[in-house]
Design a protein around this motif. Structure first.
Motif, PDB file in Angstrom:
ATOM      1  N   ARG A  12      10.008   9.916   2.905  1.00  0.00           N
ATOM      2  CA  ARG A  12      10.317   9.146   4.093  1.00  0.00           C
ATOM      3  C   ARG A  12      10.827  10.042   5.232  1.00  0.00           C
ATOM      4  O   ARG A  12      10.484   9.843   6.393  1.00  0.00           O
ATOM      5  CB  ARG A  12      11.343   8.080   3.700  1.00  0.00           C
ATOM      6  N   TRP A  13      11.634  11.071   4.939  1.00  0.00           N
ATOM      7  CA  TRP A  13      12.169  11.966   5.965  1.00  0.00           C
ATOM      8  C   TRP A  13      11.035  12.769   6.605  1.00  0.00           C
ATOM      9  O   TRP A  13      10.959  12.910   7.830  1.00  0.00           O
ATOM     10  CB  TRP A  13      13.195  12.934   5.368  1.00  0.00           C
ATOM     11  N   LYS A  72       0.864  -1.188   0.000  1.00  0.00           N
ATOM     12  CA  LYS A  72       0.000   0.000   0.000  1.00  0.00           C
ATOM     13  C   LYS A  72       0.898   1.235   0.000  1.00  0.00           C
ATOM     14  O   LYS A  72       1.826   1.318   0.817  1.00  0.00           O
ATOM     15  CB  LYS A  72      -0.861  -0.024   1.260  1.00  0.00           C
ATOM     16  N   PRO A  73       0.715   2.170  -0.932  1.00  0.00           N
ATOM     17  CA  PRO A  73       1.572   3.365  -0.950  1.00  0.00           C
ATOM     18  C   PRO A  73       1.418   4.131   0.368  1.00  0.00           C
ATOM     19  O   PRO A  73       0.303   4.237   0.877  1.00  0.00           O
ATOM     20  CB  PRO A  73       1.001   4.200  -2.115  1.00  0.00           C
TER      21      PRO A  73
END
Lengths: 265, 270
Positions: free
Chosen positions: B22-23, B15-16
């Motif tokens: 990410r940071w 799942k996106p």
């Protein structure tokens, strides 16, 4: 009796629904308006009673210029124009009788309508119409208890109790099965003949139209491209209205198949 | 089926993530934790005060376990009757005001200026909590049930007119067009094409609002707007916890009863 001159309707989005339509319907004439979805059929009949305001052009009903009326005069002229709708447009939570009597709203005052105290003559007429359309046993049934065909009969009675001179009929059979469709078309054309009404019927089903009307007008992209008798609709003429298609094949097709490509929305 | 799978036997799918970067994602989690730690640190906790409070709370609960209906029965009776009267009057007044405002606040049937005015009234009514409105009315009309009635009637508008307007905006437009086509004017069109489509919901919402108003009538009483809430406030001031307990039990019973009745009525209307 109805005269339309150079009628143009442009929606605020910029789409031109009608590009200068001129049309005359004589007393007692039953006319079918055919054409692909989006050709402007609905817009055209709604301009006649100004449910849709035309951008320009003129419309006369007998000696009255409908397009020049103020709101009050417009409400008076609307009483003379009955309308029948595709999805019946009944008020589902009201009874059959209330739905039919709502056709008299233009004639009674507010308190009469609020307390459902319609004149005896209106009620007599409603019972006669109920009998004529074959719904005598359904007087106090709620409209949402009826089948599609029965609902359209109520819709017809509601339009006729207005004692109109002109009937505007918008896709009366689009939600009905083939047999009921024929019955409804027969009922509308019979009643029109009995009462000498002029009728404009928007309809997708060309063979059905050919079966019941004297005159067919074909609309394409807001312009009239055919105006003539039902049997003049040759494959070439149909291609003018709807675009190229193998009309011969579909017209001789067995009934289980789609009668025409455009019978679907 | 087998053919579809054979083209690529191991294709992964996850799942996106909600936040792509990410940071940013982990940064936000860290930030939230730091804020929570600081926030907890900023609340001064006085253990001695808590101990005293617990003791007082114990006494209160003990008193609550022995409700006293008798010693102030007259006051309670007056308070309950006043609350019921406030509820009935304010609900009726509120509904009567809400219907025209609801009609005006429905975009599909009201002209723009009227629409804006009616939406404005609804917004003002919804912005302020009942207690805030009650304080205003108490200042205007003095202590007593009149302020309470005004408060609840005004709060009813924000609830009922808004929901009514939303219902009207969702009605089937076809009958509206059909009734207009008969030559009926605005008022007749409303009574024949709009009201039949929303009347059952309107009755249901009014009954629901009645039981909300009963509950709220106890609350607004605390700021002096009359009813059983005022009686309750008085008992707290006198530390009559046993009487307060009796009042609370009565309020709970009344609210449960009206809720039961209103749920029954609304079920019938479906």
């Amino acid at each position: 009796m109805l005269r339309i001159e150079q009628l143009v309707k442009r929606y605020p989005t910029g789409d031109a629904a009608l590009r200068g339509v001129s049309l005359t319907v004589s007393e007692g004439q039953v006319m079918a308006l055919i054409g692909p979805s989006g050709a402007g059929k609905s817009t055209l009949i709604r301009c006649v009673n100004r449910l849709v305001e035309p951008t320009s052009g003129k419309i006369w009903l007998r000696d009255t210029e409908i397009t020049a009326l103020n709101q009050r005069q417009l409400r008076r002229i609307r009483r003379r124009i009955g309308m029948i709708f595709q999805e019946y447009a009944l008020v589902e939570r009201l009874s059959v009788m209330e739905n039919i009597l709502s056709g008299r709203l233009g004639y009674v005052n507010f308190w009469q309508s609020w307390f459902r105290r319609f004149p005896q003559s209106d009620i007599d007429q409603a019972f006669n119409l109920l009998e004529r359309v074959g719904l005598s046993d359904f007087v106090d049934k709620r409209a949402d208890e009826l089948s599609g065909g029965q609902r359209q009969r109520v819709g017809i009675a509601r339009a006729l109790i207005q004692s109109p001179d002109l009937l505007l009929v918008d896709e009366p059979t689009a939600s009905l099965d083939p047999k009921t469709s024929r019955q409804i078309m027969r009922l509308i054309t019979e009643l029109a003949r009995e009462r000498g009404l002029a009728v404009i019927i928007n309809i997708h089903d060309v063979p059905l139209a050919q079966m019941f009307v004297q005159r067919i007008v074909g609309l394409r992209a807001g312009e009239i491209v055919y105006d003539g008798p039902p049997d003049g609709l040759t494959p070439e003429r149909l291609s003018d209205i709807y675009g190229a298609e193998d009309w011969g094949a579909s017209q001789t097709a067995v009934p289980e198949q789609e009668p025409l490509l455009t019978a679907q929305e | 089926m087998a053919e579809v799978a054979s083209s690529s036997p191991h294709r992964h799918w996850r799942k996106p993530p909600w936040i792509q970067n990410r940071w940013l994602r982990w940064g936000m989690v860290l930030g939230a934790l730091v804020y929570l730690a600081l926030a907890i640190g900023s609340v001064s906790v006085d253990s001695a005060r808590i101990a005293r409070g617990l003791e007082r709370g114990g006494r209160m609960i003990a008193a609550f376990l022995q409700p006293d209906f008798v010693s102030r029965w007259d006051d309670i009776q007056i308070g309950v009757l006043e609350s019921l009267t406030m509820t009935v009057v304010s609900t009726i007044a509120g509904v009567l005001l809400s219907v025209p405002i609801g009609l005006g606040a429905a975009r599909n049937i009201a002209p723009t200026p009227i629409y804006l005015i009616c939406r404005g009234i609804i917004t003002v009514s919804r912005t302020f909590q009942e207690v805030v409105i009650a304080i205003v009315f108490v200042v205007m009309f003095g202590f007593g049930p009149l302020a309470g009635v005004c408060t609840l009637a005004f709060a009813t508008i924000g609830f009922l007119a808004k929901l009514l307007a939303e219902d009207i905006e969702e009605i089937d437009p076809a009958p509206l067009e059909a009734i207009r086509a008969t030559g009926a004017g605005w008022l007749k069109t409303i009574t024949y094409a709009v009201m039949p489509q929303v009347s059952a919901r309107l009755v249901g919402l009014s009954v629901y609002r009645f039981d909300i108003n009963l509950r709220e009538s106890a609350i607004v009483g605390i700021v002096g707007a009359g009813g059983i809430g005022s009686t309750l406030q008085a008992t707290f001031n006198r530390y009559d916890y046993d009487v307060a307990s009796a009042i609370l039990i009565i309020i709970i019973t009344l609210v449960m009863l009206t809720e039961l009745i209103s749920a029954q009525i609304r079920k019938r209307l479906q």
